[in-house]
Design a protein around this motif. Structure first.
Motif, PDB file in Angstrom:
ATOM      1  N   ASN A 167     -52.989 -30.238 -12.235  1.00  0.00           N
ATOM      2  CA  ASN A 167     -52.112 -29.264 -11.586  1.00  0.00           C
ATOM      3  C   ASN A 167     -50.687 -29.808 -11.547  1.00  0.00           C
ATOM      4  OD1 ASN A 167     -54.185 -27.446 -11.077  1.00  0.00           O
ATOM      5  ND2 ASN A 167     -54.660 -28.354  -9.094  1.00  0.00           N
ATOM      6  N   LEU A 168     -49.729 -28.900 -11.568  1.00  0.00           N
ATOM      7  CA  LEU A 168     -48.320 -29.273 -11.467  1.00  0.00           C
ATOM      8  C   LEU A 168     -47.719 -28.658 -10.203  1.00  0.00           C
ATOM      9  CD1 LEU A 168     -47.712 -28.861 -15.235  1.00  0.00           C
ATOM     10  CD2 LEU A 168     -47.056 -30.929 -13.996  1.00  0.00           C
ATOM     11  N   ASP A 169     -46.555 -29.141  -9.814  1.00  0.00           N
ATOM     12  CA  ASP A 169     -45.932 -28.725  -8.552  1.00  0.00           C
ATOM     13  C   ASP A 169     -45.579 -27.234  -8.580  1.00  0.00           C
ATOM     14  OD1 ASP A 169     -43.475 -28.378  -6.643  1.00  0.00           O
ATOM     15  OD2 ASP A 169     -44.397 -30.280  -6.058  1.00  0.00           O
ATOM     16  N   GLU A 170     -46.249 -26.465  -7.728  1.00  0.00           N
ATOM     17  CA  GLU A 170     -46.074 -25.003  -7.731  1.00  0.00           C
ATOM     18  C   GLU A 170     -44.670 -24.598  -7.299  1.00  0.00           C
ATOM     19  OE1 GLU A 170     -48.166 -21.033  -5.712  1.00  0.00           O
ATOM     20  OE2 GLU A 170     -49.021 -23.025  -5.390  1.00  0.00           O
ATOM     21  N   GLN A 171     -44.135 -25.254  -6.279  1.00  0.00           N
ATOM     22  CA  GLN A 171     -42.805 -24.907  -5.784  1.00  0.00           C
ATOM     23  C   GLN A 171     -41.737 -25.224  -6.826  1.00  0.00           C
ATOM     24  OE1 GLN A 171     -41.943 -23.185  -3.158  1.00  0.00           O
ATOM     25  NE2 GLN A 171     -39.784 -23.333  -3.739  1.00  0.00           N
ATOM     26  N   LEU A 172     -41.887 -26.349  -7.504  1.00  0.00           N
ATOM     27  CA  LEU A 172     -40.927 -26.708  -8.551  1.00  0.00           C
ATOM     28  C   LEU A 172     -40.947 -25.686  -9.673  1.00  0.00           C
ATOM     29  CD1 LEU A 172     -38.917 -28.639  -9.840  1.00  0.00           C
ATOM     30  CD2 LEU A 172     -40.839 -30.060 -10.601  1.00  0.00           C
ATOM     31  N   ALA A 173     -42.143 -25.217 -10.055  1.00  0.00           N
ATOM     32  CA  ALA A 173     -42.248 -24.189 -11.100  1.00  0.00           C
ATOM     33  C   ALA A 173     -41.518 -22.917 -10.679  1.00  0.00           C
ATOM     34  CB  ALA A 173     -43.715 -23.893 -11.395  1.00  0.00           C
ATOM     35  N   LYS A 174     -41.659 -22.532  -9.406  1.00  0.00           N
ATOM     36  CA  LYS A 174     -40.980 -21.334  -8.904  1.00  0.00           C
ATOM     37  C   LYS A 174     -39.461 -21.508  -8.909  1.00  0.00           C
ATOM     38  CE  LYS A 174     -44.756 -19.718  -5.912  1.00  0.00           C
ATOM     39  NZ  LYS A 174     -45.192 -19.507  -4.505  1.00  0.00           N
ATOM     40  N   GLU A 175     -39.009 -22.701  -8.555  1.00  0.00           N
ATOM     41  CA  GLU A 175     -37.568 -22.967  -8.559  1.00  0.00           C
ATOM     42  C   GLU A 175     -37.006 -22.890  -9.974  1.00  0.00           C
ATOM     43  OE1 GLU A 175     -36.898 -26.693  -6.613  1.00  0.00           O
ATOM     44  OE2 GLU A 175     -37.854 -26.043  -4.749  1.00  0.00           O
ATOM     45  N   LEU A 176     -37.741 -23.424 -10.936  1.00  0.00           N
ATOM     46  CA  LEU A 176     -37.299 -23.350 -12.328  1.00  0.00           C
ATOM     47  C   LEU A 176     -37.285 -21.909 -12.825  1.00  0.00           C
ATOM     48  CD1 LEU A 176     -39.217 -26.482 -13.605  1.00  0.00           C
ATOM     49  CD2 LEU A 176     -36.751 -26.179 -13.774  1.00  0.00           C
ATOM     50  N   MET A 177     -38.282 -21.128 -12.423  1.00  0.00           N
ATOM     51  CA  MET A 177     -38.325 -19.718 -12.810  1.00  0.00           C
ATOM     52  C   MET A 177     -37.123 -18.972 -12.247  1.00  0.00           C
ATOM     53  SD  MET A 177     -40.132 -17.670 -14.618  1.00  0.00           S
ATOM     54  CE  MET A 177     -40.038 -15.906 -14.957  1.00  0.00           C
ATOM     55  N   GLN A 178     -36.770 -19.266 -11.015  1.00  0.00           N
ATOM     56  CA  GLN A 178     -35.594 -18.626 -10.409  1.00  0.00           C
ATOM     57  C   GLN A 178     -34.326 -19.018 -11.153  1.00  0.00           C
ATOM     58  OE1 GLN A 178     -35.263 -16.270  -8.173  1.00  0.00           O
ATOM     59  NE2 GLN A 178     -33.037 -16.379  -8.279  1.00  0.00           N
ATOM     60  N   CYS A 179     -34.244 -20.266 -11.573  1.00  0.00           N
ATOM     61  CA  CYS A 179     -33.084 -20.709 -12.347  1.00  0.00           C
ATOM     62  C   CYS A 179     -32.971 -19.939 -13.658  1.00  0.00           C
ATOM     63  CB  CYS A 179     -33.192 -22.210 -12.636  1.00  0.00           C
ATOM     64  SG  CYS A 179     -32.871 -23.266 -11.206  1.00  0.00           S
ATOM     65  N   SER A 180     -34.106 -19.695 -14.310  1.00  0.00           N
ATOM     66  CA  SER A 180     -34.074 -18.943 -15.562  1.00  0.00           C
ATOM     67  C   SER A 180     -33.579 -17.521 -15.339  1.00  0.00           C
ATOM     68  CB  SER A 180     -35.464 -18.922 -16.207  1.00  0.00           C
ATOM     69  OG  SER A 180     -35.416 -18.251 -17.448  1.00  0.00           O
ATOM     70  N   LYS A 181     -34.001 -16.923 -14.224  1.00  0.00           N
ATOM     71  CA  LYS A 181     -33.528 -15.573 -13.898  1.00  0.00           C
ATOM     72  C   LYS A 181     -32.021 -15.572 -13.688  1.00  0.00           C
ATOM     73  CE  LYS A 181     -37.891 -14.059 -11.789  1.00  0.00           C
ATOM     74  NZ  LYS A 181     -38.584 -13.697 -10.528  1.00  0.00           N
ATOM     75  N   GLU A 182     -31.516 -16.612 -13.050  1.00  0.00           N
ATOM     76  CA  GLU A 182     -30.075 -16.688 -12.797  1.00  0.00           C
ATOM     77  C   GLU A 182     -29.298 -16.907 -14.099  1.00  0.00           C
ATOM     78  OE1 GLU A 182     -29.404 -19.599  -9.711  1.00  0.00           O
ATOM     79  OE2 GLU A 182     -30.903 -18.668  -8.394  1.00  0.00           O
ATOM     80  N   ILE A 183     -29.876 -17.681 -15.023  1.00  0.00           N
ATOM     81  CA  ILE A 183     -29.224 -17.864 -16.324  1.00  0.00           C
ATOM     82  C   ILE A 183     -29.245 -16.561 -17.116  1.00  0.00           C
ATOM     83  CG2 ILE A 183     -29.359 -19.055 -18.553  1.00  0.00           C
ATOM     84  CD1 ILE A 183     -30.618 -21.424 -17.079  1.00  0.00           C
ATOM     85  N   GLY A 184     -30.420 -15.933 -17.182  1.00  0.00           N
ATOM     86  CA  GLY A 184     -30.569 -14.627 -17.830  1.00  0.00           C
ATOM     87  C   GLY A 184     -30.335 -14.612 -19.325  1.00  0.00           C
ATOM     88  N   GLN A 185     -30.682 -15.699 -20.024  1.00  0.00           N
ATOM     89  CA  GLN A 185     -30.386 -15.771 -21.465  1.00  0.00           C
ATOM     90  C   GLN A 185     -31.619 -15.691 -22.355  1.00  0.00           C
ATOM     91  OE1 GLN A 185     -28.002 -19.217 -22.342  1.00  0.00           O
ATOM     92  NE2 GLN A 185     -26.423 -18.694 -20.853  1.00  0.00           N
ATOM     93  N   PHE A 186     -32.818 -15.939 -21.799  1.00  0.00           N
ATOM     94  CA  PHE A 186     -34.022 -15.940 -22.634  1.00  0.00           C
ATOM     95  C   PHE A 186     -35.236 -15.624 -21.779  1.00  0.00           C
ATOM     96  CE2 PHE A 186     -32.330 -20.240 -21.878  1.00  0.00           C
ATOM     97  CZ  PHE A 186     -33.240 -20.707 -20.943  1.00  0.00           C
ATOM     98  N   ASN A 187     -36.280 -15.139 -22.441  1.00  0.00           N
ATOM     99  CA  ASN A 187     -37.521 -14.810 -21.753  1.00  0.00           C
ATOM    100  C   ASN A 187     -38.213 -16.079 -21.263  1.00  0.00           C
ATOM    101  OD1 ASN A 187     -39.810 -13.176 -20.951  1.00  0.00           O
ATOM    102  ND2 ASN A 187     -40.886 -13.987 -22.730  1.00  0.00           N
ATOM    103  N   THR A 188     -38.615 -16.088 -20.002  1.00  0.00           N
ATOM    104  CA  THR A 188     -39.313 -17.233 -19.416  1.00  0.00           C
ATOM    105  C   THR A 188     -40.515 -16.732 -18.633  1.00  0.00           C
ATOM    106  OG1 THR A 188     -37.229 -18.455 -19.200  1.00  0.00           O
ATOM    107  CG2 THR A 188     -39.091 -19.250 -17.912  1.00  0.00           C
ATOM    108  N   VAL A 189     -41.635 -17.421 -18.761  1.00  0.00           N
ATOM    109  CA  VAL A 189     -42.852 -17.068 -18.023  1.00  0.00           C
ATOM    110  C   VAL A 189     -43.457 -18.326 -17.416  1.00  0.00           C
ATOM    111  CG1 VAL A 189     -43.345 -15.122 -19.567  1.00  0.00           C
ATOM    112  CG2 VAL A 189     -44.419 -17.355 -19.994  1.00  0.00           C
ATOM    113  N   ILE A 190     -44.241 -18.126 -16.358  1.00  0.00           N
ATOM    114  CA  ILE A 190     -45.071 -19.200 -15.819  1.00  0.00           C
ATOM    115  C   ILE A 190     -46.496 -18.940 -16.289  1.00  0.00           C
ATOM    116  CG2 ILE A 190     -46.038 -20.244 -13.736  1.00  0.00           C
ATOM    117  CD1 ILE A 190     -43.462 -19.638 -12.288  1.00  0.00           C
ATOM    118  N   GLY A 191     -47.127 -19.927 -16.894  1.00  0.00           N
ATOM    119  CA  GLY A 191     -48.493 -19.752 -17.395  1.00  0.00           C
ATOM    120  C   GLY A 191     -49.150 -21.091 -17.630  1.00  0.00           C
ATOM    121  N   ASN A 192     -50.412 -21.043 -17.971  1.00  0.00           N
ATOM    122  CA  ASN A 192     -51.132 -22.281 -18.271  1.00  0.00           C
ATOM    123  C   ASN A 192     -50.763 -22.779 -19.667  1.00  0.00           C
ATOM    124  OD1 ASN A 192     -52.355 -22.093 -15.806  1.00  0.00           O
ATOM    125  ND2 ASN A 192     -54.334 -21.418 -16.593  1.00  0.00           N
ATOM    126  N   THR A 193     -50.777 -24.093 -19.822  1.00  0.00           N
ATOM    127  CA  THR A 193     -50.487 -24.736 -21.099  1.00  0.00           C
ATOM    128  C   THR A 193     -51.727 -25.487 -21.556  1.00  0.00           C
ATOM    129  OG1 THR A 193     -48.120 -24.968 -20.638  1.00  0.00           O
ATOM    130  CG2 THR A 193     -49.082 -26.493 -22.251  1.00  0.00           C
TER     131      THR A 193
END
Length: 296
Positions: A167-193
């Protein structure tokens, strides 16, 4: 209270000197607290050249370097890994596959411990094969899963099978996702790898030197992976997640997809397109670091 690195090895306390052989560093020859004590963010990736370009990028983003400035390789005494530093950011290459990154992480975690670093965030930035995503999409990993879609790392230690959580840090993943939304330059998703042991058969490719299954079997496997929540495939995330968990370090995996594996196996985009794709995780993590230290 500050969060320090936790070492799961009581034997290290008995050692007079700790030689980090694959970094060409050692506690008897280097002052780790002086060299690395201010590190708060560690970014790791497969390619030495990519990690050098990242440190140049983050230096400019943080206003800590000038265009064209050269950054020395701290691990110049070895050809195994490359390491660069600017301000609170450390950039380290890890090579390809679980064995290579695990060796690097053992020594990196000890380096951060000896340097008395605290509140560390480690992020793997890299490339991957996507499943059901347009090429160039960025995947922030929720869980690293094995080739049977289980969120675990299976390792043989002293002849016994050991299972570790990925497992990886859930809160950190959410923070990174929010950063991607703020950048708004490319499609970003949270998913399993999905983390595999090799690039060809382990990932269901049809173009390796050996392939004893057909295209229908391959596609069914990849569709099963997608239905289980897998959005990309690479070769390092499981041991990365497991070792960061055991060491008490916040960690994330941010990889761009170079192709949609449901549509093919070979990477055929032009060099310029691939270079731009590979910069996307750097941009996202760079923005996250800037935001974390109040420079956004």
């Amino acid at each position: 209270r500050e969060n320090f690195i936790h070492l799961c090895n009581p034997h290290l306390e008995k050692m007079k000197e700790d030689i980090l052989y694959h970094f060409a560093l050692g506690t008897g020859t280097h002052d780790f607290p002086t060299l690395f004590g201010d590190v708060k963010f560690v970014c790791v990736g497969g390619s030495p050249s990519r990690m050098k370009s990242f440190i140049a990028y983050i230096a400019e983003e943080l206003g800590l370097g000038s265009p064209g400035c050269d950054y020395p390789n701290i691990c110049a005494g070895t050809d195994r890994y490359a390491m660069y530093k600017v301000g609170p950011v450390l950039s380290v290459s890890h090579g390809m596959g679980i064995p290579s990154i695990s060796i690097m992480l053992h020594e990196l975690i000890k380096l951060l411990y000896h340097a008395k670093c605290s509140d560390i965030t480690i992020i793997r930035i890299g490339t991957s094969g996507g499943i059901g995503l347009e090429p160039g999409s960025v995947v922030i990993t929720r869980q690293s899963v094995d080739a049977t879609f289980k969120p675990q790392l299976e390792q043989v230690i002293l002849g016994k099978t050991v299972i570790r959580s990925t497992n990886l840090d859930e809160q950190l993943a959410k923070e990174l996702m929010q950063c991607s939304k703020e950048i708004g330059q490319f499609n970003t998703v949270i998913g399993n790898t999905m983390c595999t042991l090799d690039f060809y058969e382990g990932q269901g490719r049809l173009d390796g030197a050996i392939c004893l299954y057909d295209e229908e079997e391959k596609l069914q496997y990849l569709k099963n992976a997608y239905e289980s929540g897998v959005r990309n495939i690479e070769m390092e995330s499981s041991v990365f997640a497991a070792m960061c968990n055991l060491s008490g370090v916040k960690a994330a995996v941010v990889c761009v997809t170079l192709l949609n594996r449901l549509e093919g196996d070979q990477i055929s985009n032009s060099h310029d397109v691939l270079v731009e794709y590979q910069q996307r995780p750097q941009k996202l993590v760079g923005y996250f670091i800037k935001k974390s230290i109040g420079k956004v």
